[in-house]
Write a protein that holds these residues in place. Structure first.
Motif, PDB file in Angstrom:
ATOM      1  N   ASP A 100      27.799  53.349  52.897  1.00 45.04           N
ATOM      2  CA  ASP A 100      28.582  54.558  52.610  1.00 45.04           C
ATOM      3  C   ASP A 100      29.838  54.225  51.815  1.00 45.04           C
ATOM      4  O   ASP A 100      30.332  55.053  51.041  1.00 45.04           O
ATOM      5  CB  ASP A 100      28.979  55.255  53.911  1.00 45.04           C
ATOM      6  N   GLU A 137      33.274  64.770  55.262  1.00 47.78           N
ATOM      7  CA  GLU A 137      32.100  64.478  54.456  1.00 47.78           C
ATOM      8  C   GLU A 137      31.204  65.707  54.300  1.00 47.78           C
ATOM      9  O   GLU A 137      30.643  65.940  53.221  1.00 47.78           O
ATOM     10  CB  GLU A 137      31.309  63.333  55.078  1.00 47.78           C
ATOM     11  N   TYR A 162      32.790  67.886  51.815  1.00 45.58           N
ATOM     12  CA  TYR A 162      32.718  67.211  50.509  1.00 45.58           C
ATOM     13  C   TYR A 162      31.362  67.442  49.852  1.00 45.58           C
ATOM     14  O   TYR A 162      31.262  67.833  48.685  1.00 45.58           O
ATOM     15  CB  TYR A 162      32.982  65.721  50.720  1.00 45.58           C
ATOM     16  N   PHE A 163      30.279  67.205  50.616  1.00 43.83           N
ATOM     17  CA  PHE A 163      28.946  67.358  50.058  1.00 43.83           C
ATOM     18  C   PHE A 163      28.607  68.823  49.814  1.00 43.83           C
ATOM     19  O   PHE A 163      27.925  69.156  48.828  1.00 43.83           O
ATOM     20  CB  PHE A 163      27.913  66.702  50.967  1.00 43.83           C
ATOM     21  N   HIS A 188      30.111  69.780  46.475  1.00 44.88           N
ATOM     22  CA  HIS A 188      29.369  69.289  45.318  1.00 44.88           C
ATOM     23  C   HIS A 188      28.021  69.980  45.176  1.00 44.88           C
ATOM     24  O   HIS A 188      27.560  70.250  44.048  1.00 44.88           O
ATOM     25  CB  HIS A 188      29.175  67.772  45.418  1.00 44.88           C
ATOM     26  N   VAL A 195      24.160  65.851  42.282  1.00 43.73           N
ATOM     27  CA  VAL A 195      25.050  65.497  43.391  1.00 43.73           C
ATOM     28  C   VAL A 195      24.998  63.994  43.636  1.00 43.73           C
ATOM     29  O   VAL A 195      26.023  63.351  43.896  1.00 43.73           O
ATOM     30  CB  VAL A 195      24.664  66.271  44.670  1.00 43.73           C
ATOM     31  N   LYS A 224      27.102  62.405  40.992  1.00 41.12           N
ATOM     32  CA  LYS A 224      28.529  62.654  41.197  1.00 41.12           C
ATOM     33  C   LYS A 224      29.091  61.830  42.343  1.00 41.12           C
ATOM     34  O   LYS A 224      30.229  61.341  42.278  1.00 41.12           O
ATOM     35  CB  LYS A 224      28.765  64.145  41.478  1.00 41.12           C
ATOM     36  N   THR A 225      28.314  61.674  43.402  1.00 41.80           N
ATOM     37  CA  THR A 225      28.819  60.997  44.596  1.00 41.80           C
ATOM     38  C   THR A 225      28.506  59.509  44.611  1.00 41.80           C
ATOM     39  O   THR A 225      29.006  58.774  45.467  1.00 41.80           O
ATOM     40  CB  THR A 225      28.231  61.634  45.872  1.00 41.80           C
ATOM     41  N   LEU A 283      25.563  58.077  45.222  1.00 39.49           N
ATOM     42  CA  LEU A 283      24.576  57.714  46.245  1.00 39.49           C
ATOM     43  C   LEU A 283      23.171  57.864  45.692  1.00 39.49           C
ATOM     44  O   LEU A 283      22.904  58.710  44.840  1.00 39.49           O
ATOM     45  CB  LEU A 283      24.726  58.614  47.480  1.00 39.49           C
ATOM     46  N   LEU A 342      21.228  59.975  50.094  1.00 38.49           N
ATOM     47  CA  LEU A 342      21.922  61.259  50.086  1.00 38.49           C
ATOM     48  C   LEU A 342      21.231  62.255  51.011  1.00 38.49           C
ATOM     49  O   LEU A 342      21.890  62.933  51.804  1.00 38.49           O
ATOM     50  CB  LEU A 342      21.978  61.807  48.663  1.00 38.49           C
ATOM     51  N   LYS A 351      21.975  61.331  54.577  1.00 41.10           N
ATOM     52  CA  LYS A 351      23.357  61.632  54.936  1.00 41.10           C
ATOM     53  C   LYS A 351      23.544  63.124  55.170  1.00 41.10           C
ATOM     54  O   LYS A 351      24.209  63.543  56.130  1.00 41.10           O
ATOM     55  CB  LYS A 351      24.285  61.137  53.833  1.00 41.10           C
TER      56      LYS A 351
END
Length: 232
Positions: A23, A185, A188-189, A192, A203, A206-207, A209, A214, A217
């Motif tokens: 992470d 988190e 945050y997700f 996005h 996404v 952008k993140t 992952l 992803l 998570k």
């Protein structure tokens, strides 16, 4: 991003540490015993090693000594144990261990120890272990976790405290770290996902992952993937 080797005979601990470090953007290899750790070290280069002391085949201190004698202790090694004694801690420190973490390991202590270890690796790589006894002449590295049974740590404990307001941008920070982190988190997700119209590909980009990680998570955080879901 750093290359980190996690050595522990307990599957649950390996998975937990791997997930947390992944992470944070690190690349993590796993070994369940000293034999696998030896092979990993021979075949790869690591910026940091998290090494359990008590393992079924060869204990972590003995493995640390092997690396020191072979001159391959070129990275900070953080020892982990729930039953370490002061003598064990002193011996590992003399050989070249960077610090200790006491089990159960909290995410906050783990991340702080890793941050300090990587900073040491970048600023001052460990000296060649051709003469490991020379480590006695230098101050013992600061330990991050306490030794079991409430005994004092073998080296000065460095306390790092960051001042922050009790709440920030609508988040209640007056709660356990894991709950606060999960809450952030999830928001945050969700932000996005909404901004990218539900596109998992965008996404992920952008993140930073991978899509598989992803998805895992998002399910773990309870994010509703049904809203604005799009796979393009």
């Amino acid at each position: 991003m750093a290359n980190i080797l996690v050595v522990d005979d307990e599957l649950g601990i390996r998975d937990l540490l791997s997930e947390i470090l992944n992470d944070e953007g690190h690349s993590v290899d796993l070994a369940e015993n000293a034999t696998q750790a030896r092979n990993a070290r021979l075949n790869g280069s690591y910026d940091l090693v998290l090494l359990d002391i008590w393992m079924p085949d060869t204990d972590g201190v003995s493995l640390l000594k092997e690396w020191a004698m072979a001159g391959t202790l070129t990275m900070p090694v953080i020892m982990m144990s729930g039953h370490a004694t002061i003598d064990t801690a002193v011996e590992a420190t003399r050989i070249g261990a960077f610090s200790f973490l006491e089990k159960p390991i909290t995410m906050q202590k783990l991340l702080k120890a890793v941050e300090q270890g990587l900073a040491r690796s970048t600023a001052q790589p460990p000296a060649s272990a051709a003469a490991p006894a020379q480590t006695n002449t230098a101050p013992a590295p600061a330990t991050t976790g306490a030794i079991a049974n409430g005994a004092p740590a073998p080296a000065p404990v460095v306390a790092v405290m960051e001042q922050a307001p009790m709440s920030h941008q609508g988040f209640n920070l007056d709660r356990p770290l894991r709950e606060a982190r999960d809450g952030f988190e999830k928001a945050y997700f969700e932000f996005h996902l909404a901004r990218e119209g539900g596109s998992m590909t965008r996404v992920a980009e952008k993140t930073g992952l991978e899509r598989t990680h992803l998805y895992r998570k998002l399910r773990q955080l309870g994010v509703d993937l049904g809203r604005n879901k799009r796979n393009a």
